[in-house]
Design a protein around this motif. Structure first.
Motif, PDB file in Angstrom:
ATOM      1  N   GLY A   1       0.397 -15.769   2.192  1.00  0.00           N
ATOM      2  CA  GLY A   1       1.356 -14.720   2.523  1.00  0.00           C
ATOM      3  C   GLY A   1       0.634 -13.427   2.883  1.00  0.00           C
ATOM      4  O   GLY A   1       0.913 -12.779   3.896  1.00  0.00           O
ATOM      5  N   ARG A   2      -0.359 -13.086   2.077  1.00  0.00           N
ATOM      6  CA  ARG A   2      -1.126 -11.858   2.310  1.00  0.00           C
ATOM      7  C   ARG A   2      -1.834 -11.916   3.673  1.00  0.00           C
ATOM      8  O   ARG A   2      -1.851 -10.961   4.437  1.00  0.00           O
ATOM      9  CB  ARG A   2      -2.155 -11.693   1.179  1.00  0.00           C
ATOM     10  CG  ARG A   2      -2.866 -10.365   1.146  1.00  0.00           C
ATOM     11  CD  ARG A   2      -3.735 -10.233  -0.100  1.00  0.00           C
ATOM     12  NE  ARG A   2      -4.905 -11.101  -0.067  1.00  0.00           N
ATOM     13  CZ  ARG A   2      -6.116 -10.699   0.350  1.00  0.00           C
ATOM     14  NH1 ARG A   2      -6.301  -9.466   0.771  1.00  0.00           N
ATOM     15  NH2 ARG A   2      -7.134 -11.540   0.340  1.00  0.00           N
TER      16      ARG A   2
ATOM     17  N   ARG B   1       0.528 -11.366   6.580  1.00  0.00           N
ATOM     18  CA  ARG B   1       0.850  -9.952   6.766  1.00  0.00           C
ATOM     19  C   ARG B   1      -0.302  -9.256   7.488  1.00  0.00           C
ATOM     20  O   ARG B   1      -0.105  -8.420   8.359  1.00  0.00           O
ATOM     21  CB  ARG B   1       1.106  -9.275   5.410  1.00  0.00           C
ATOM     22  CG  ARG B   1       2.398  -9.740   4.757  1.00  0.00           C
ATOM     23  CD  ARG B   1       2.552  -9.178   3.352  1.00  0.00           C
ATOM     24  NE  ARG B   1       3.669  -9.807   2.661  1.00  0.00           N
ATOM     25  CZ  ARG B   1       4.946  -9.466   2.838  1.00  0.00           C
ATOM     26  NH1 ARG B   1       5.254  -8.500   3.672  1.00  0.00           N
ATOM     27  NH2 ARG B   1       5.904 -10.098   2.188  1.00  0.00           N
ATOM     28  N   GLU B   2      -1.497  -9.604   7.107  1.00  0.00           N
ATOM     29  CA  GLU B   2      -2.691  -9.013   7.721  1.00  0.00           C
ATOM     30  C   GLU B   2      -2.794  -9.437   9.190  1.00  0.00           C
ATOM     31  O   GLU B   2      -3.191  -8.663  10.050  1.00  0.00           O
ATOM     32  CB  GLU B   2      -3.909  -9.497   6.926  1.00  0.00           C
ATOM     33  CG  GLU B   2      -5.112  -8.614   6.975  1.00  0.00           C
ATOM     34  CD  GLU B   2      -4.954  -7.264   6.270  1.00  0.00           C
ATOM     35  OE1 GLU B   2      -4.271  -7.199   5.224  1.00  0.00           O
ATOM     36  OE2 GLU B   2      -5.514  -6.287   6.798  1.00  0.00           O
TER      37      GLU B   2
ATOM     38  N   LYS C   1      -0.401 -10.074  11.183  1.00  0.00           N
ATOM     39  CA  LYS C   1       0.539  -9.257  11.963  1.00  0.00           C
ATOM     40  C   LYS C   1      -0.034  -7.851  12.161  1.00  0.00           C
ATOM     41  O   LYS C   1      -0.100  -7.336  13.265  1.00  0.00           O
ATOM     42  CB  LYS C   1       1.876  -9.185  11.239  1.00  0.00           C
ATOM     43  CG  LYS C   1       2.832  -8.271  11.948  1.00  0.00           C
ATOM     44  CD  LYS C   1       4.249  -8.484  11.571  1.00  0.00           C
ATOM     45  CE  LYS C   1       5.091  -7.612  12.500  1.00  0.00           C
ATOM     46  NZ  LYS C   1       6.488  -7.683  12.172  1.00  0.00           N
ATOM     47  N   GLU C   2      -0.480  -7.287  11.076  1.00  0.00           N
ATOM     48  CA  GLU C   2      -1.005  -5.924  11.078  1.00  0.00           C
ATOM     49  C   GLU C   2      -2.182  -5.775  12.045  1.00  0.00           C
ATOM     50  O   GLU C   2      -2.253  -4.854  12.826  1.00  0.00           O
ATOM     51  CB  GLU C   2      -1.445  -5.617   9.642  1.00  0.00           C
ATOM     52  CG  GLU C   2      -2.177  -4.343   9.445  1.00  0.00           C
ATOM     53  CD  GLU C   2      -1.247  -3.263   8.906  1.00  0.00           C
ATOM     54  OE1 GLU C   2      -0.189  -3.635   8.367  1.00  0.00           O
ATOM     55  OE2 GLU C   2      -1.591  -2.080   9.063  1.00  0.00           O
TER      56      GLU C   2
ATOM     57  N   ASP D   1       8.921 -16.055  12.239  1.00  0.00           N
ATOM     58  CA  ASP D   1       8.501 -14.677  12.028  1.00  0.00           C
ATOM     59  C   ASP D   1       7.445 -14.648  10.909  1.00  0.00           C
ATOM     60  O   ASP D   1       7.640 -15.225   9.833  1.00  0.00           O
ATOM     61  CB  ASP D   1       9.729 -13.853  11.623  1.00  0.00           C
ATOM     62  CG  ASP D   1       9.343 -12.415  11.383  1.00  0.00           C
ATOM     63  OD1 ASP D   1       9.053 -11.731  12.376  1.00  0.00           O
ATOM     64  OD2 ASP D   1       9.300 -12.011  10.194  1.00  0.00           O
ATOM     65  N   LEU D   2       6.337 -13.968  11.165  1.00  0.00           N
ATOM     66  CA  LEU D   2       5.235 -13.996  10.195  1.00  0.00           C
ATOM     67  C   LEU D   2       5.637 -13.414   8.845  1.00  0.00           C
ATOM     68  O   LEU D   2       5.253 -13.930   7.795  1.00  0.00           O
ATOM     69  CB  LEU D   2       4.025 -13.238  10.742  1.00  0.00           C
ATOM     70  CG  LEU D   2       3.289 -13.913  11.912  1.00  0.00           C
ATOM     71  CD1 LEU D   2       2.151 -13.036  12.385  1.00  0.00           C
ATOM     72  CD2 LEU D   2       2.757 -15.281  11.498  1.00  0.00           C
ATOM     73  N   ILE D   3       6.416 -12.359   8.865  1.00  0.00           N
ATOM     74  CA  ILE D   3       6.783 -11.730   7.596  1.00  0.00           C
ATOM     75  C   ILE D   3       7.774 -12.606   6.831  1.00  0.00           C
ATOM     76  O   ILE D   3       7.652 -12.797   5.617  1.00  0.00           O
ATOM     77  CB  ILE D   3       7.359 -10.309   7.838  1.00  0.00           C
ATOM     78  CG1 ILE D   3       6.303  -9.453   8.551  1.00  0.00           C
ATOM     79  CG2 ILE D   3       7.794  -9.653   6.526  1.00  0.00           C
ATOM     80  CD1 ILE D   3       4.966  -9.323   7.830  1.00  0.00           C
TER      81      ILE D   3
ATOM     82  N   ALA E   1       5.779 -15.289   5.331  1.00  0.00           N
ATOM     83  CA  ALA E   1       5.050 -14.785   4.157  1.00  0.00           C
ATOM     84  C   ALA E   1       5.992 -14.691   2.962  1.00  0.00           C
ATOM     85  O   ALA E   1       5.648 -15.092   1.839  1.00  0.00           O
ATOM     86  CB  ALA E   1       4.439 -13.424   4.458  1.00  0.00           C
ATOM     87  N   GLU E   2       7.187 -14.196   3.212  1.00  0.00           N
ATOM     88  CA  GLU E   2       8.137 -14.041   2.098  1.00  0.00           C
ATOM     89  C   GLU E   2       8.532 -15.384   1.504  1.00  0.00           C
ATOM     90  O   GLU E   2       8.665 -15.531   0.284  1.00  0.00           O
ATOM     91  CB  GLU E   2       9.384 -13.281   2.566  1.00  0.00           C
ATOM     92  CG  GLU E   2       9.103 -11.788   2.673  1.00  0.00           C
ATOM     93  CD  GLU E   2      10.176 -11.025   3.431  1.00  0.00           C
ATOM     94  OE1 GLU E   2      11.135 -11.659   3.942  1.00  0.00           O
ATOM     95  OE2 GLU E   2      10.043  -9.790   3.522  1.00  0.00           O
TER      96      GLU E   2
ATOM     97  N   GLU F   1       5.655 -16.474  -0.620  1.00  0.00           N
ATOM     98  CA  GLU F   1       5.524 -15.638  -1.813  1.00  0.00           C
ATOM     99  C   GLU F   1       6.621 -15.970  -2.830  1.00  0.00           C
ATOM    100  O   GLU F   1       6.396 -15.918  -4.044  1.00  0.00           O
ATOM    101  CB  GLU F   1       5.577 -14.153  -1.419  1.00  0.00           C
ATOM    102  CG  GLU F   1       4.256 -13.716  -0.770  1.00  0.00           C
ATOM    103  CD  GLU F   1       4.370 -12.504   0.147  1.00  0.00           C
ATOM    104  OE1 GLU F   1       3.343 -12.104   0.723  1.00  0.00           O
ATOM    105  OE2 GLU F   1       5.482 -11.969   0.304  1.00  0.00           O
TER     106      GLU F   1
END
Ligand code: G1P
Length: 916
Positions: free
Chosen positions: A555-556, A559-560, A562-563, A619-621, A624-625, A628
């Motif tokens: 998950g982390r 997020r990275e 995407k960022e 969707d990546l987020i 991730a959710e 998680e």
């Protein structure tokens, strides 16, 4: 310690060591090998086998208990009128018979280094010293070399007759019992100008009967290149009627050679017995003899081998080249601390992952279980160290390995010879090790952290396909070997999915495949191969914790991703939406075992040995959710349900359920049952809450720490456990039943460091080091063994995953040299006394393609975890490194990758960090 069991000692700081009277310790062995594929082991009496694989042994295959087999030897005899026959290896009936006589012991010593072995023996009655050096040249030939140097140390001339004798077995290890005599009839034995060659006509082994090409030779010349006088190519002729290889008639009676060059013999056991001409050594004079033991595909090009290696000069040149090769390899990472003996010892540990890459888990004297090849989890864990030592190779290695994953999240278990080649299991005994899916992410995460190569996650790779589906619960009768081992789509095209997709499948299918306590099923076993008898109802809480940590970390990473890349979605196989239940579909009640099973069933039905081929963009987020959420549920479930207590007030995690659905750990009639594995992964993965870590440490110290052998893998379970696994059939204190199993102990140390318990982690790592150093008990050369037995002896030396983990833990945790998405993160956890008198500790390592010497300066010699970085210079110039804000790297700093990449490629760059 008696004179006889004196520990080895390092000579200088390069790793070379010396040991007196090594032949008075049993089971000592040393590895010799090269990248071309030759693998040898050599003992202080020059026993040990030489081979290129299970089907190609030059001399007889041996295991630890028959290492003294004289058909698995490299003997070199001298005969004198005055004293008769004497073996320069200490390997003769006469020398053995004097072993326990007062004063009957000969003076002998072994010296060894990267990667050579030197035996020195002194004749008990004559002024003669013999030095025998063995190594495998770091080149393209599958050959071992040996140089014997005889020196007259007296003041009168010495006349002697030298004979080399290396028995030639020349066939597959299968033939040890299977057709041993018949296969000797296949032998065609040739005497050459410099030696004896055996090329069997056919090979009889598991592959069937076929025309054989492999050829096995023993060649020898005098140091100045002079040819031998003749040969005794047949074993029976050499040893004589009623004779033995440790008292051969041809030597003992000093008989003339049976053959000269050009003879051909058929059938029979062979021996590379080479008679050199009689020589008279003047006082002080030395004479050497050089031998090559070669395994070749097709007849040996003896002329070329002789020209390349068979003179003292060529031998010495190759020795220098080989030693430089290995020094360079292990020099890619080296440590400096207050304890220089530890630093040097670590060089041997650093070598071990490379040895395991070369030997797999077979071909050393204790590793008698293997026919070669390697296991899935070892493949991935060995990459951890190779990433530090051989980083250029790693990306493609990881990428290729992912081709072994099946669409159901399990993986191929037979790993082919070529990268990315996985073979369908012909034995039809399908087995899934439930931990297998957890390791690849760990290795990939390390790779991405060190390289910043997030794009790797999006590379597309194929999947493995064979007859087994639903994690080996079902067999697809329509699959035939001709259908191939690549997963296809409904329309028959080879399917490719991203590396991320492979990783997701590995975590998600076990998430749904739980047992009755809602923990992941143990399936065929987990890391502990010995827990193999609970496939129906067994559960592994230990590894579920590992998976929970992975889910969170993926998950982390997303997020990275995407960022850092601006990318919003990733494509995955449509069928996987069933497993990502919160992404718009029907969410699963994670508390319900039935609901999880139902979801797993739906998924397996959707991918019955093929996929549709459609992909969904997620969707990546949101992805991730989803992960998680699963991670959070799992961690809570373990923390709340498996946190147990014993009558004595200890508290720890239960790691397993057995095949009767019973909890394994806790109080029981015979005492407390506890496993180290059950503690390591909840702690390492972050599943254990802070106060639980402290309780775990106390419980481990109380129930598993034994002053004599260190941290045991488990307490005594009292008798066999047919509802859990074969491990408990082993004697207690051995292997996976309560030994100090280095791999798990090192991972325990690693977990403690990770959670910020550096002093406790240090105590764990130190305990292993102290055991290894205690030669009187552990009886191994420098390095870390697979385990320490009940008696304290180091077992299965050299080939063990614990070496990778120790190297990694020292570099990343103790010296705190880590990557963070490609940047260099430094957060040392060295204890005050690990800094030298000037308050310095340093590590030289590769990062971003540059060799860095990272030097910590801590004038007050305080524990580094109580210090913060006060200053940083790069090649002498002050730089402003950014402070890190991560709980596991408190007080640390980050240096952007660009700074390091901007440094010139060659040479060593110094990074100095001041701690206060
Ligand atoms: C060996 C195997 C490893 C397995 C372990 C416990 O450990 O190689 O795969 O998990 O036994 O059964 P090693 O010798 O690598 O330390």
């Amino acid at each position: 310690m008696t004179q006889q069991t004196r520990k080895w000692e390092f000579i200088g700081a390069d790793g070379d060591f010396r040991i007196a009277s090594p032949h008075l310790t049993s089971y000592l062995y040393f590895p010799l090998a090269n990248e071309a594929g030759l693998m040898s082991s050599v003992t202080p009496t020059l026993h040990g086998d030489i081979k290129t694989g299970h089907n190609a042994f030059l001399n007889e295959p041996v295991w630890a208990e028959n290492l003294h087999n004289s058909r698995a030897s490299r003997n070199f005899w001298i005969y004198t009128e005055e004293a008769g026959a004497w073996s320069c290896a200490g390997n003769s009936a006469a020398q053995h018979s004097r072993r326990y006589e007062a004063g009957g012991e000969e003076d002998a010593e072994v010296e060894a280094g990267f990667l050579w072995h030197k035996l020195t023996r002194r004749h008990p009655a004559l002024p003669l010293t013999v030095e025998t050096i063995s190594f495998v040249p770091a080149g393209d030939d599958t050959a071992e070399l040996m140089k014997v140097t005889l020196t007259n140390t007296g003041d009168r001339p010495l006349t002697l007759t030298p004979t080399a004798a290396i028995p030639l077995y020349a066939r597959s290890a299968d033939d040890l019992r299977d057709h041993r005599q018949v296969t000797s009839l296949l032998h065609r034995i040739y005497t050459l100008p410099a030696g004896v060659e055996v090329q069997p006509t056919l090979s009889f082994d598991e592959r069937g009967h076929r025309v054989n090409r492999m050829s096995y030779s023993v060649l020898g010349r005098e140091g100045d290149g002079a040819a031998p006088e003749g040969f005794f190519p047949l074993s029976d002729g050499f040893i004589g009627e009623g004779g033995t290889h440790d008292w051969p008639e041809a030597v003992v009676r000093n008989l003339p050679p049976a053959d000269t060059a050009g003879a051909e013999r058929e059938g029979g056991e062979a021996v590379g017995a080479i008679r050199f001409r009689e020589v008279t050594l003047a006082p002080g004079e030395a004479r050497s003899y050089v031998l090559a033991m070669a395994i070749t595909d097709g007849r040996t090009d003896a002329g070329r081998i002789e020209a390349e290696y068979l003179s003292a000069e060529r031998f010495d040149a190759w020795l220098a080249k080989t030693s430089a090769f290995w020094q360079a390899k292990i020099g890619t990472v080296s440590f400096r601390s207050a304890d220089s003996e530890f630093d040097t010892w670590m060089k041997w540990v650093t070598l071990q992952p490379v040895l395991r890459r070369l030997f797999g888990n077979s071909f050393m004297p204790h590793h008698d279980y293997g026919r070669g090849g390697r296991g899935w989890r070892d493949l991935w864990q060995d990459c951890l160290a190779l990433m530090i030592m051989e980083p250029e190779e790693v990306r493609s290695l990881l990428f290729n390995n992912f081709a072994g994953v099946r669409i159901d999240g399990s993986n191929a278990t037979i790993i082919g010879a070529k990268p990315g080649e996985f073979v369908a299991d012909r034995n039809n005994i399908p087995r899934v090790w439930m931990d297998h899916g957890a390791w690849p992410f760990l290795t990939t995460q390390l790779y991405i952290d060190r390289s910043g190569d997030l794009d790797f996650l999006l590379e597309e790779q194929t999947y493995f396909r064979d007859a087994f589906t639903d994690r080996c619960k079902r067999r697809d009768e329509t699959w035939t070997p001709e259908s191939g081992t690549l997963l296809k789509t409904a329309s028959g095209e080879v399917y490719r999915g991203s590396i991320l997709e492979h990783i997701l499948l590995q975590q998600l299918t076990p998430f749904y495949l739980v047992g009755e306590h809602n923990h992941m099923r143990l399936e065929g076993a987990d890391w502990n191969d010995g827990l193999d008898m609970a496939a129906d109802r067994g559960e592994s809480v230990a590894f579920m914790a590992f998976y929970a940590g992975n889910l969170r970390e993926i998950g982390r990473l997303l997020r990275e991703l995407k960022e850092r890349t601006g990318r919003a979605t990733a494509e995955i196989a449509e069928e996987m939406l069933l497993l990502l239940d919160t992404l718009g579909g029907e969410p699963v009640d994670y508390n319900s075992v039935e609901a999880k099973h139902e979801r797993a069933r739906m998924f397996f039905e959707a991918v019955p040995g093929r996929v549709q081929g459609g992909k969904a963009a997620v969707d990546l987020i949101a992805l991730a959710e989803d992960l998680e959420r699963k991670a959070g549920w799992t961690a809570r479930h373990i923390r709340e349900r498996e946190w147990i207590a014993s009558k004595d007030g200890s508290r720890w995690f239960n790691g397993y359920y057995n095949n009767d659905g019973e909890r394994v750990e806790g109080d029981c009639g015979e005492g407390v049952r506890m496993t180290l594995t059950g503690q390591v992964f909840p702690v390492m993965s972050g599943v254990a809450a802070e106060e639980q870590v402290r309780e775990v440490i106390r419980a481990v110290d109380r129930h598993l720490l034994d002053d004599r052998i260190g941290y045991r893998l488990n307490t005594p379970f009292g008798g066999i456990q047919p509802n859990l696994g074969r491990a408990f059939g082993f004697a207690f204190g051995h292997k996976e039943n309560g030994a100090m199993f280095s791999h798990m102990t090192v991972m325990y140390g690693n977990a403690l460091y990770k959670r910020g318990y550096a002093a406790e982690g240090r105590k764990v790592l130190d305990s292993i080091y102290r055991l290894c150093l205690d030669f009187e008990r552990s009886r191994i050369y420098p390095g870390i063994p697979e385990y320490i037995s009940e008696e304290g002896r180091g077992m299965y030396h050299y080939l063990t995953g614990s070496a990778s983990w120790l190297l990694l833990t020292l570099l990343m945790e103790v010296y705190g040299v880590r990557g963070r998405f490609g940047d260099l993160l430094l957060a040392p956890k060295l204890a005050g006394d690990q800094f030298d008198a000037e308050g310095r500790a340093a590590v030289t390592t590769l990062f971003a393609g540059r060799t860095l010497e990272i030097r910590y300066v801590n004038a007050g010699r305080k524990d580094a975890w109580n210090c913060a970085v006060a200053g940083c210079t790069l090649n002498g110039a002050a730089v402003e490194a950014k402070a890190v804000n991560a709980p596991d790297a408190a007080g640390g700093v980050v240096l952007p990758r660009e700074w390091i990449e901007a440094l010139p490629a060659g040479g060593v760059h110094r990074l100095e960090i001041t701690l206060e």
